[in-house]
Design an enzyme around this catalytic site. Structure first.
Site, mmCIF file in Angstrom:
data_model
loop_
_atom_site.group_PDB
_atom_site.id
_atom_site.type_symbol
_atom_site.label_atom_id
_atom_site.label_comp_id
_atom_site.label_asym_id
_atom_site.label_seq_id
_atom_site.Cartn_x
_atom_site.Cartn_y
_atom_site.Cartn_z
ATOM 1 C CE LYS A 32 86.479 15.179 80.145
ATOM 2 N NZ LYS A 32 87.547 15.536 81.073
ATOM 3 C CB SER A 34 83.739 23.930 74.506
ATOM 4 O OG SER A 34 82.840 24.034 73.435
ATOM 5 N N GLY A 36 79.973 19.754 76.462
ATOM 6 C CA GLY A 36 79.407 18.533 77.009
ATOM 7 C C GLY A 36 80.298 17.335 76.846
ATOM 8 C CE1 TYR A 37 83.070 16.739 80.218
ATOM 9 C CE2 TYR A 37 81.654 15.863 81.958
ATOM 10 C CZ TYR A 37 82.706 16.672 81.551
ATOM 11 O OH TYR A 37 83.399 17.420 82.472
ATOM 12 C CG ASP A 164 81.296 24.670 65.862
ATOM 13 O OD1 ASP A 164 82.321 25.303 65.531
ATOM 14 O OD2 ASP A 164 81.188 24.071 66.946
HETATM 15 N N1 LIG Z 1 78.483 10.065 67.683
HETATM 16 C C1 LIG Z 1 79.731 10.056 68.132
HETATM 17 N N2 LIG Z 1 80.457 8.932 68.075
HETATM 18 C C2 LIG Z 1 81.741 8.908 68.523
HETATM 19 N N3 LIG Z 1 82.363 9.981 69.055
HETATM 20 C C3 LIG Z 1 81.688 11.133 69.138
HETATM 21 C C4 LIG Z 1 80.337 11.242 68.683
HETATM 22 N N4 LIG Z 1 79.911 12.512 68.887
HETATM 23 C C5 LIG Z 1 80.952 13.177 69.421
HETATM 24 N N5 LIG Z 1 82.013 12.361 69.585
HETATM 25 C C6 LIG Z 1 83.328 12.733 70.151
HETATM 26 O O1 LIG Z 1 83.122 13.656 71.196
HETATM 27 C C7 LIG Z 1 83.778 14.903 70.901
HETATM 28 C C8 LIG Z 1 82.919 16.052 71.419
HETATM 29 O O2 LIG Z 1 81.664 16.021 70.782
HETATM 30 P P1 LIG Z 1 80.936 17.331 70.272
HETATM 31 O O3 LIG Z 1 81.806 18.031 69.265
HETATM 32 O O4 LIG Z 1 79.589 16.948 69.774
HETATM 33 O O5 LIG Z 1 80.847 18.175 71.616
HETATM 34 P P2 LIG Z 1 80.699 19.757 71.806
HETATM 35 O O6 LIG Z 1 80.731 20.076 73.256
HETATM 36 O O7 LIG Z 1 79.505 20.208 71.055
HETATM 37 O O8 LIG Z 1 82.020 20.259 71.096
HETATM 38 P P3 LIG Z 1 82.480 21.760 70.811
HETATM 39 O O9 LIG Z 1 83.669 21.960 71.683
HETATM 40 O O10 LIG Z 1 82.846 21.705 69.337
HETATM 41 O O11 LIG Z 1 81.353 22.669 71.104
HETATM 42 C C9 LIG Z 1 83.972 14.895 69.395
HETATM 43 O O12 LIG Z 1 85.091 15.653 68.977
HETATM 44 C C10 LIG Z 1 84.176 13.411 69.091
HETATM 45 O O13 LIG Z 1 85.525 13.077 69.299
#
Ligand SMILES: Nc1ncnc2c1ncn2[C@@H]1O[C@H](COP(=O)(O)OP(=O)(O)OP(=O)(O)O)[C@@H](O)[C@H]1O
Length: 353
Positions: A32, A34, A36-37, A164
Protein backbone atom coordinates in the site's frame (compact mmCIF):
# COMPACT_ATOMS: atom_id res chain seq x y z
CA UNK A 1 12.45 13.48 -25.15
CA UNK A 2 10.92 10.13 -24.43
CA UNK A 3 9.23 8.20 -27.16
CA UNK A 4 6.92 5.19 -26.95
CA UNK A 5 9.76 2.67 -27.02
CA UNK A 6 8.80 -0.14 -24.66
CA UNK A 7 8.29 -2.92 -27.18
CA UNK A 8 7.30 -5.46 -24.50
CA UNK A 9 4.35 -3.36 -23.33
CA UNK A 10 0.92 -4.88 -23.65
CA UNK A 11 -2.56 -3.47 -23.46
CA UNK A 12 -4.47 -5.74 -21.07
CA UNK A 13 -8.15 -6.39 -20.81
CA UNK A 14 -9.48 -4.78 -17.61
CA UNK A 15 -11.65 -7.79 -16.75
CA UNK A 16 -8.68 -10.14 -17.26
CA UNK A 17 -6.74 -8.23 -14.61
CA UNK A 18 -9.65 -8.26 -12.19
CA UNK A 19 -9.79 -12.04 -12.54
CA UNK A 20 -6.00 -12.32 -12.22
CA UNK A 21 -6.13 -10.58 -8.81
CA UNK A 22 -9.09 -12.67 -7.68
CA UNK A 23 -11.36 -9.55 -7.71
CA UNK A 24 -8.65 -7.53 -5.94
CA UNK A 25 -8.87 -9.91 -3.04
CA UNK A 26 -7.22 -8.66 0.20
CA UNK A 27 -5.23 -11.91 0.21
CA UNK A 28 -3.52 -10.73 -2.99
CA UNK A 29 -2.62 -7.29 -1.62
CA UNK A 30 1.18 -6.96 -1.37
CA UNK A 31 1.69 -3.26 -0.83
CA UNK A 32 0.00 0.00 0.00
CA UNK A 33 1.43 3.35 -0.91
CA UNK A 34 0.02 6.80 -0.34
CA UNK A 35 -1.41 6.75 -3.85
CA UNK A 36 -2.54 3.23 -4.46
CA UNK A 37 -2.56 -0.47 -3.84
CA UNK A 38 -0.34 -3.17 -5.30
CA UNK A 39 -1.70 -6.70 -5.84
CA UNK A 40 -0.01 -9.96 -6.73
CA UNK A 41 -1.67 -11.56 -9.75
CA UNK A 42 -1.44 -14.66 -11.88
CA UNK A 43 -1.60 -14.14 -15.63
CA UNK A 44 -2.22 -16.95 -18.12
CA UNK A 45 -2.18 -19.43 -15.20
CA UNK A 46 1.60 -19.25 -14.84
CA UNK A 47 3.03 -15.75 -14.84
CA UNK A 48 3.20 -13.91 -11.51
CA UNK A 49 3.01 -10.13 -11.90
CA UNK A 50 2.23 -7.10 -9.74
CA UNK A 51 -0.77 -4.89 -10.54
CA UNK A 52 -0.89 -1.34 -9.27
CA UNK A 53 -4.22 0.40 -8.84
CA UNK A 54 -5.29 3.79 -7.53
CA UNK A 55 -6.96 3.41 -4.12
CA UNK A 56 -10.24 4.70 -5.56
CA UNK A 57 -10.47 1.60 -7.67
CA UNK A 58 -13.45 0.76 -9.87
CA UNK A 59 -14.13 -2.98 -9.59
CA UNK A 60 -15.55 -3.02 -13.08
CA UNK A 61 -14.07 -1.59 -16.27
CA UNK A 62 -14.63 2.16 -16.57
CA UNK A 63 -17.71 2.59 -18.81
CA UNK A 64 -17.13 3.94 -22.31
CA UNK A 65 -19.05 7.12 -21.40
CA UNK A 66 -16.86 7.72 -18.37
CA UNK A 67 -13.67 7.03 -20.30
CA UNK A 68 -14.67 9.38 -23.10
CA UNK A 69 -15.71 12.07 -20.65
CA UNK A 70 -12.40 11.66 -18.82
CA UNK A 71 -10.76 13.48 -21.70
CA UNK A 72 -13.02 16.50 -21.30
CA UNK A 73 -11.49 19.34 -19.33
CA UNK A 74 -14.17 19.43 -16.63
CA UNK A 75 -13.85 15.77 -15.65
CA UNK A 76 -10.05 15.67 -16.01
CA UNK A 77 -9.78 18.43 -13.42
CA UNK A 78 -11.90 16.33 -11.03
CA UNK A 79 -9.69 13.23 -11.48
CA UNK A 80 -8.30 12.09 -8.20
CA UNK A 81 -4.64 12.75 -7.50
CA UNK A 82 -4.10 9.00 -7.25
CA UNK A 83 -5.44 8.31 -10.71
CA UNK A 84 -3.32 11.11 -12.15
CA UNK A 85 -0.22 9.77 -10.44
CA UNK A 86 -0.81 6.28 -11.83
CA UNK A 87 -1.50 7.66 -15.29
CA UNK A 88 1.76 9.60 -15.14
CA UNK A 89 3.57 6.45 -14.01
CA UNK A 90 2.12 4.50 -16.94
CA UNK A 91 3.07 7.26 -19.39
CA UNK A 92 6.66 7.51 -18.17
CA UNK A 93 7.26 3.77 -17.79
CA UNK A 94 5.72 2.87 -21.13
CA UNK A 95 8.02 5.36 -22.84
CA UNK A 96 11.24 4.12 -21.29
CA UNK A 97 13.27 1.35 -22.89
CA UNK A 98 13.77 -1.55 -20.50
CA UNK A 99 16.76 -1.46 -18.17
CA UNK A 100 18.00 -4.19 -15.84
CA UNK A 101 18.03 -1.83 -12.85
CA UNK A 102 14.55 -0.38 -13.38
CA UNK A 103 11.34 -2.26 -12.54
CA UNK A 104 10.01 -3.79 -15.76
CA UNK A 105 6.78 -2.35 -17.09
CA UNK A 106 4.57 -5.01 -18.69
CA UNK A 107 1.49 -3.03 -19.68
CA UNK A 108 -1.74 -1.44 -18.53
CA UNK A 109 -5.51 -1.68 -18.78
CA UNK A 110 -7.20 1.53 -19.90
CA UNK A 111 -4.48 3.48 -18.07
CA UNK A 112 -6.28 2.64 -14.83
CA UNK A 113 -4.34 -0.49 -13.88
CA UNK A 114 -0.62 -0.93 -14.34
CA UNK A 115 1.09 -4.30 -14.74
CA UNK A 116 4.73 -4.60 -13.70
CA UNK A 117 7.14 -7.39 -12.81
CA UNK A 118 6.65 -8.91 -9.37
CA UNK A 119 9.49 -8.32 -6.91
CA UNK A 120 9.30 -11.11 -4.30
CA UNK A 121 11.99 -9.92 -1.87
CA UNK A 122 10.52 -6.66 -0.60
CA UNK A 123 12.11 -3.25 -0.37
CA UNK A 124 15.49 -1.95 0.76
CA UNK A 125 13.62 -0.06 3.51
CA UNK A 126 12.21 -3.33 4.83
CA UNK A 127 15.59 -5.02 4.65
CA UNK A 128 17.43 -2.25 6.51
CA UNK A 129 14.84 -1.17 9.04
CA UNK A 130 12.14 -3.82 9.52
CA UNK A 131 13.35 -7.32 8.67
CA UNK A 132 14.60 -9.55 11.48
CA UNK A 133 16.99 -11.35 9.12
CA UNK A 134 20.69 -10.38 9.25
CA UNK A 135 21.76 -7.37 7.25
CA UNK A 136 23.24 -8.05 3.83
CA UNK A 137 27.02 -8.12 3.68
CA UNK A 138 28.90 -4.90 3.23
CA UNK A 139 29.79 -5.64 -0.39
CA UNK A 140 26.17 -6.57 -1.17
CA UNK A 141 25.03 -3.22 0.20
CA UNK A 142 27.55 -1.38 -1.98
CA UNK A 143 26.35 -3.44 -4.95
CA UNK A 144 22.78 -2.25 -4.28
CA UNK A 145 24.07 1.34 -4.19
CA UNK A 146 25.74 0.74 -7.57
CA UNK A 147 22.65 -0.85 -9.14
CA UNK A 148 20.48 2.09 -8.10
CA UNK A 149 23.10 4.62 -9.22
CA UNK A 150 23.01 2.92 -12.63
CA UNK A 151 19.20 3.05 -12.68
CA UNK A 152 19.15 6.79 -11.96
CA UNK A 153 22.00 7.41 -14.42
CA UNK A 154 19.95 5.63 -17.07
CA UNK A 155 16.86 7.76 -16.29
CA UNK A 156 18.82 11.00 -16.42
CA UNK A 157 20.23 9.93 -19.77
CA UNK A 158 16.62 9.72 -20.99
CA UNK A 159 15.74 13.14 -19.57
CA UNK A 160 13.64 11.71 -16.74
CA UNK A 161 13.83 12.88 -13.12
CA UNK A 162 12.41 10.30 -10.69
CA UNK A 163 11.67 12.74 -7.82
CA UNK A 164 10.92 9.97 -5.30
CA UNK A 165 14.15 8.03 -4.79
CA UNK A 166 13.95 6.39 -1.37
CA UNK A 167 14.65 3.00 0.18
CA UNK A 168 10.95 2.08 0.00
CA UNK A 169 11.08 2.42 -3.78
CA UNK A 170 14.07 0.12 -4.20
CA UNK A 171 12.72 -3.40 -4.60
CA UNK A 172 14.45 -6.79 -4.74
CA UNK A 173 13.88 -9.46 -7.37
CA UNK A 174 14.16 -13.21 -6.95
CA UNK A 175 17.99 -13.13 -7.12
CA UNK A 176 18.13 -10.12 -4.80
CA UNK A 177 18.90 -7.78 -7.68
CA UNK A 178 17.82 -4.24 -6.77
CA UNK A 179 15.53 -2.25 -9.05
CA UNK A 180 14.14 1.25 -8.89
CA UNK A 181 10.32 1.43 -8.75
CA UNK A 182 7.45 3.92 -8.33
CA UNK A 183 7.50 6.42 -11.18
CA UNK A 184 4.34 8.21 -10.03
CA UNK A 185 6.14 11.53 -9.53
CA UNK A 186 8.60 11.16 -12.43
CA UNK A 187 8.99 14.10 -14.79
CA UNK A 188 10.27 14.16 -18.36
CA UNK A 189 12.48 17.26 -18.24
CA UNK A 190 12.74 17.51 -21.99
CA UNK A 191 9.02 17.94 -22.51
CA UNK A 192 9.47 21.68 -22.92
CA UNK A 193 5.85 22.33 -23.84
CA UNK A 194 4.54 20.99 -20.52
CA UNK A 195 4.41 23.02 -17.33
CA UNK A 196 6.71 21.66 -14.68
CA UNK A 197 4.80 20.36 -11.68
CA UNK A 198 4.99 21.79 -8.18
CA UNK A 199 7.80 20.38 -6.02
CA UNK A 200 6.96 16.98 -4.56
CA UNK A 201 8.74 14.04 -3.00
CA UNK A 202 9.14 12.36 0.38
CA UNK A 203 10.16 14.20 3.54
CA UNK A 204 13.66 13.20 4.53
CA UNK A 205 14.66 12.54 0.92
CA UNK A 206 13.37 15.76 -0.63
CA UNK A 207 16.09 18.19 -1.73
CA UNK A 208 15.72 21.35 0.42
CA UNK A 209 16.89 23.41 -2.60
CA UNK A 210 13.94 22.17 -4.69
CA UNK A 211 11.59 24.95 -3.68
CA UNK A 212 9.98 25.89 -6.99
CA UNK A 213 9.14 24.07 -10.25
CA UNK A 214 12.07 25.75 -12.04
CA UNK A 215 14.57 24.39 -9.52
CA UNK A 216 13.97 20.81 -10.64
CA UNK A 217 17.08 19.20 -12.11
CA UNK A 218 18.98 15.92 -12.10
CA UNK A 219 20.65 17.21 -8.93
CA UNK A 220 17.26 16.93 -7.17
CA UNK A 221 17.51 13.14 -7.57
CA UNK A 222 21.19 13.25 -6.61
CA UNK A 223 20.20 14.64 -3.19
CA UNK A 224 17.67 11.82 -2.57
CA UNK A 225 20.18 9.24 -3.82
CA UNK A 226 22.73 10.64 -1.32
CA UNK A 227 20.22 10.12 1.51
CA UNK A 228 19.77 6.48 0.40
CA UNK A 229 23.58 6.03 0.38
CA UNK A 230 23.76 7.30 3.97
CA UNK A 231 20.92 4.97 4.90
CA UNK A 232 22.72 1.98 3.34
CA UNK A 233 25.90 2.80 5.28
CA UNK A 234 24.40 3.56 8.67
CA UNK A 235 21.15 1.52 8.63
CA UNK A 236 19.59 4.64 10.12
CA UNK A 237 16.26 5.92 8.76
CA UNK A 238 16.19 9.10 6.65
CA UNK A 239 14.15 10.70 9.44
CA UNK A 240 14.17 9.20 12.91
CA UNK A 241 12.33 11.38 15.42
CA UNK A 242 13.57 9.29 18.33
CA UNK A 243 17.10 10.58 17.67
CA UNK A 244 18.72 13.95 17.66
CA UNK A 245 19.31 15.25 15.07
CA UNK A 246 16.40 13.41 13.50
CA UNK A 247 17.59 13.97 9.92
CA UNK A 248 20.19 11.49 8.66
CA UNK A 249 21.83 14.30 6.68
CA UNK A 250 22.24 16.60 9.72
CA UNK A 251 23.64 13.68 11.69
CA UNK A 252 25.99 12.14 9.11
CA UNK A 253 27.58 15.09 7.31
CA UNK A 254 29.43 16.51 10.38
CA UNK A 255 30.69 12.99 11.16
CA UNK A 256 31.97 12.55 7.59
CA UNK A 257 33.60 15.99 7.68
CA UNK A 258 35.27 15.04 10.96
CA UNK A 259 36.50 11.68 9.58
CA UNK A 260 34.43 9.79 12.19
CA UNK A 261 33.56 7.00 9.77
CA UNK A 262 33.20 4.20 12.33
CA UNK A 263 30.37 6.11 14.02
CA UNK A 264 28.43 5.85 10.77
CA UNK A 265 29.41 2.41 9.49
CA UNK A 266 29.82 0.60 12.80
CA UNK A 267 32.75 -1.57 13.86
CA UNK A 268 31.92 -4.77 11.96
CA UNK A 269 32.99 -5.34 8.40
CA UNK A 270 32.10 -1.70 7.71
CA UNK A 271 34.00 1.07 9.47
CA UNK A 272 36.26 -1.08 11.58
CA UNK A 273 37.79 -3.21 8.87
CA UNK A 274 41.04 -2.10 7.24
CA UNK A 275 39.95 -3.71 3.99
CA UNK A 276 36.85 -1.56 3.72
CA UNK A 277 37.96 1.62 5.48
CA UNK A 278 39.48 3.34 2.43
CA UNK A 279 36.45 2.42 0.34
CA UNK A 280 34.01 3.71 2.97
CA UNK A 281 35.79 7.04 3.37
CA UNK A 282 35.54 7.62 -0.38
CA UNK A 283 31.89 6.55 -0.63
CA UNK A 284 30.81 8.60 2.37
CA UNK A 285 32.54 11.64 0.90
CA UNK A 286 30.52 11.10 -2.27
CA UNK A 287 27.32 10.81 -0.18
CA UNK A 288 28.17 14.07 1.61
CA UNK A 289 28.64 15.81 -1.77
CA UNK A 290 25.28 14.42 -2.98
CA UNK A 291 23.42 16.07 -0.08
CA UNK A 292 25.37 19.33 -0.27
CA UNK A 293 23.38 22.56 0.02
CA UNK A 294 25.47 23.82 -2.90
CA UNK A 295 23.58 22.20 -5.80
CA UNK A 296 26.39 22.84 -8.30
CA UNK A 297 28.91 20.91 -6.24
CA UNK A 298 26.80 17.75 -6.20
CA UNK A 299 28.24 15.01 -8.43
CA UNK A 300 26.26 13.71 -11.39
CA UNK A 301 25.17 10.07 -11.50
CA UNK A 302 27.88 9.21 -14.04
CA UNK A 303 30.56 10.35 -11.60
CA UNK A 304 28.88 8.56 -8.69
CA UNK A 305 28.67 5.29 -10.66
CA UNK A 306 32.34 5.52 -11.68
CA UNK A 307 33.40 6.24 -8.08
CA UNK A 308 31.46 3.27 -6.69
CA UNK A 309 33.01 0.96 -9.30
CA UNK A 310 36.49 2.29 -8.40
CA UNK A 311 35.76 1.89 -4.68
CA UNK A 312 34.63 -1.70 -5.12
CA UNK A 313 38.03 -2.49 -6.61
CA UNK A 314 39.77 -0.98 -3.56
CA UNK A 315 39.68 -4.09 -1.30
CA UNK A 316 41.30 -6.06 -4.14
CA UNK A 317 44.34 -3.81 -3.81
CA UNK A 318 44.96 -5.21 -0.34
CA UNK A 319 44.67 -8.74 -1.73
CA UNK A 320 48.49 -9.27 -1.96
CA UNK A 321 48.59 -8.70 1.81
CA UNK A 322 45.83 -11.25 2.42
CA UNK A 323 47.50 -13.68 0.05
CA UNK A 324 50.81 -13.49 1.87
CA UNK A 325 49.05 -14.08 5.22
CA UNK A 326 47.24 -17.06 3.69
CA UNK A 327 50.48 -18.44 2.24
CA UNK A 328 52.17 -18.18 5.65
CA UNK A 329 49.29 -20.06 7.32
CA UNK A 330 49.48 -22.86 4.74
CA UNK A 331 53.28 -23.09 5.13
CA UNK A 332 52.92 -23.25 8.91
CA UNK A 333 50.34 -26.04 8.66
CA UNK A 334 52.61 -28.04 6.36
CA UNK A 335 55.56 -27.60 8.72
CA UNK A 336 53.38 -28.79 11.63
CA UNK A 337 52.35 -31.85 9.64
CA UNK A 338 55.94 -32.72 8.79
CA UNK A 339 57.02 -32.28 12.41
CA UNK A 340 54.16 -34.50 13.57
CA UNK A 341 55.22 -37.18 11.10
CA UNK A 342 58.84 -36.96 12.30
CA UNK A 343 57.92 -37.21 15.98
CA UNK A 344 55.40 -40.05 15.76
CA UNK A 345 55.60 -43.68 14.83
CA UNK A 346 52.87 -46.25 14.31
CA UNK A 347 50.52 -46.56 17.29
CA UNK A 348 51.70 -43.34 18.94
CA UNK A 349 50.27 -39.83 18.74
CA UNK A 350 52.01 -36.57 19.34
CA UNK A 351 50.37 -33.16 19.72
CA UNK A 352 52.15 -30.31 18.01
CA UNK A 353 50.91 -26.72 18.64
N1 LIG B 1 6.37 -4.80 -8.42
C1 LIG B 1 6.19 -4.99 -7.12
N2 LIG B 1 6.40 -6.19 -6.58
C2 LIG B 1 6.23 -6.40 -5.25
N3 LIG B 1 5.84 -5.43 -4.39
C3 LIG B 1 5.62 -4.20 -4.87
C4 LIG B 1 5.78 -3.91 -6.26
N4 LIG B 1 5.50 -2.60 -6.46
C5 LIG B 1 5.19 -2.09 -5.25
N5 LIG B 1 5.25 -3.04 -4.30
C6 LIG B 1 4.97 -2.86 -2.86
O1 LIG B 1 3.91 -1.95 -2.72
C7 LIG B 1 4.34 -0.79 -1.97
C8 LIG B 1 3.66 0.45 -2.54
O2 LIG B 1 4.02 0.60 -3.90
P1 LIG B 1 4.37 2.01 -4.53
O3 LIG B 1 5.54 2.61 -3.80
O4 LIG B 1 4.57 1.82 -5.99
O5 LIG B 1 3.04 2.82 -4.22
P2 LIG B 1 2.82 4.40 -4.11
O6 LIG B 1 1.41 4.68 -3.74
O7 LIG B 1 3.31 5.03 -5.37
O8 LIG B 1 3.79 4.74 -2.91
P3 LIG B 1 4.17 6.18 -2.32
O9 LIG B 1 3.57 6.20 -0.96
O10 LIG B 1 5.69 6.11 -2.28
O11 LIG B 1 3.65 7.22 -3.23
C9 LIG B 1 5.85 -0.79 -2.10
O12 LIG B 1 6.50 -0.17 -1.00
C10 LIG B 1 6.19 -2.27 -2.16
O13 LIG B 1 6.26 -2.79 -0.86
Amino acid sequence: MLSASNSQMKEFDYKELITATDQFSPSQLIGKGSHGYVYKALLDHHKIVAIKTPSSLPLSPPSSSSSSSSSSSSSSSSKSEQTKKLENEINVMSSLPSNQHVLSFLGHAEKKLMVVEYMPNGSLHHLLHVSASPLPTWLKRIEVALQIARAVHFLHGKGVIHRDIKSENILFGSSWEAKLADFGLAVDLEEGDKMRPAPAGTIGYLDPCYTSPENLSTKTDVYSYGVVLLEIFSCRKAIDVSRSPSSIVDWAVPLIDGGRIVEICGRGEGGGSDVFRGMNVRLLRIAARCVSGDVESRPCLGEITAEIVACMAEPLKSLPLWMSVLRRVVRLKRRKKRLRETLTWPGQTCRVW
